[in-house]
Design an enzyme around this catalytic site. Structure first.
Site, short mmCIF file in Angstrom:
data_model
loop_
_atom_site.label_atom_id
_atom_site.label_comp_id
_atom_site.label_asym_id
_atom_site.label_seq_id
_atom_site.Cartn_x
_atom_site.Cartn_y
_atom_site.Cartn_z
N TYR A 25 0.82 -1.21 0.00
CA TYR A 25 0.00 0.00 0.00
C TYR A 25 0.86 1.27 0.00
O TYR A 25 0.70 2.14 -0.86
CB TYR A 25 -0.96 -0.04 1.17
CG TYR A 25 -2.12 0.93 1.08
CD1 TYR A 25 -2.46 1.54 -0.11
CD2 TYR A 25 -2.89 1.23 2.21
CE1 TYR A 25 -3.52 2.42 -0.20
CE2 TYR A 25 -3.95 2.10 2.13
CZ TYR A 25 -4.26 2.71 0.93
OH TYR A 25 -5.31 3.59 0.85
N GLU A 61 2.34 6.42 -7.04
CA GLU A 61 1.27 7.25 -7.60
C GLU A 61 1.59 8.74 -7.41
O GLU A 61 1.47 9.54 -8.35
CB GLU A 61 -0.05 6.91 -6.94
CG GLU A 61 -0.56 5.51 -7.26
CD GLU A 61 -1.72 5.08 -6.36
OE1 GLU A 61 -2.36 5.97 -5.77
OE2 GLU A 61 -1.96 3.86 -6.25
#
Length: 244
Positions: free
Chosen positions: A166, A173
């Site tokens: 995660y 990103e």
């Protein structure tokens, strides 16, 4: 943003035995099994493509180009998950699922596809790798759960690998969006300036900055939600193992 797992709960009413929740119909279950098998296979294709490209090139730079088409196809295919929630065959929040899916679709098309200069960035490989491992585990988890034969290893991986994947995905990103900013500002990509007949303006550069800022409150909430889910799902089993 990388997807968070959604837990299940059982509610009782005093001394009355809890009523079993009605699951999807046999037809819906069959469809969901097929969907999850196809999505698992799709992300496996992406994983194999990454490995083969790396072995052929001897470098991890530019591996995105070797899996660009299947990545776009299967990540866009996740939009069906929103529909699954909306029609009720999957008991998950439409809003939460929509946010998680749309954030990835946005990054796939509105950032990585639209700003070709970032496609060779290492940050792209960072989030693609995190997504790939996450989705192989996630769709395998859903498939076996629907078949009522969930191996503990897959359940453990589902609620453990996110601890690393995660933050890895979110970092990739954010770095990719950050790398896209100069090109978006220079070209005016997707921006609308005044004057125009609609009397409307939109600054895509500023919008991307707001997207990055939104990670600050959202990431910790989703991450710690997963931590709580892990304790709920795996805690009992791990405590039992310690006793043994």
């Amino acid at each position: 943003m990388s997807a968070a797992a959604q837990g299940t709960s059982k509610a009782g009413h005093g001394d009355v035995a809890p009523r079993k929740k009605k699951g999807p119909s046999a037809l819906a279950t069959a469809y969901l099994v097929i969907y999850n098998v196809v999505m698992t296979a799709g992300w496996l294709v992406i994983a194999v493509g990454l490995v083969r490209a790396y072995l052929a090139r001897g470098s991890y730079h530019g591996l995105y180009y070797s899996i660009e088409k299947p990545l776009k196809f299967f990540q866009t295919g996740a939009l069906l998950e929103i529909l699954h929630c909306a029609v009720g065959i999957v008991p998950s929040s439409v809003v939460l699922t929509g946010f998680q899916v749309m954030s990835r679709v946005f990054l796939t098309w509105a950032v990585t596809h639209s700003v070709r200069e970032v496609q060779s960035e290492d940050s792209v490989l960072l989030f693609v790798t995190a997504w790939t491992v996450t989705e192989i585990i996630r769709y395998s988890f859903y498939t076996f759960s629907l078949l009522n034969h969930l191996p503990y290893l897959i359940k453990w991986a589902r609620y453990t690998f996110f601890i690393v994947l995660y933050p890895m995905g979110v970092s990739g990103e954010l770095l990719t969006i950050y790398a896209a900013l100069p090109y978006v500002q220079k070209t005016g990509l997707y921006s609308v300036t005044l004057p125009n007949k609609y009397n409307f303006s939109f600054d895509y550069y500023a919008f991307l900055i707001l997207v990055m800022i939104s990670y600050i409150p959202l990431f910790p909430q989703l991450y710690f939600h997963m931590i709580r889910q892990r304790k709920k799902v795996l805690g009992h089993t791990e405590d039992y193992s310690k006793v043994e």
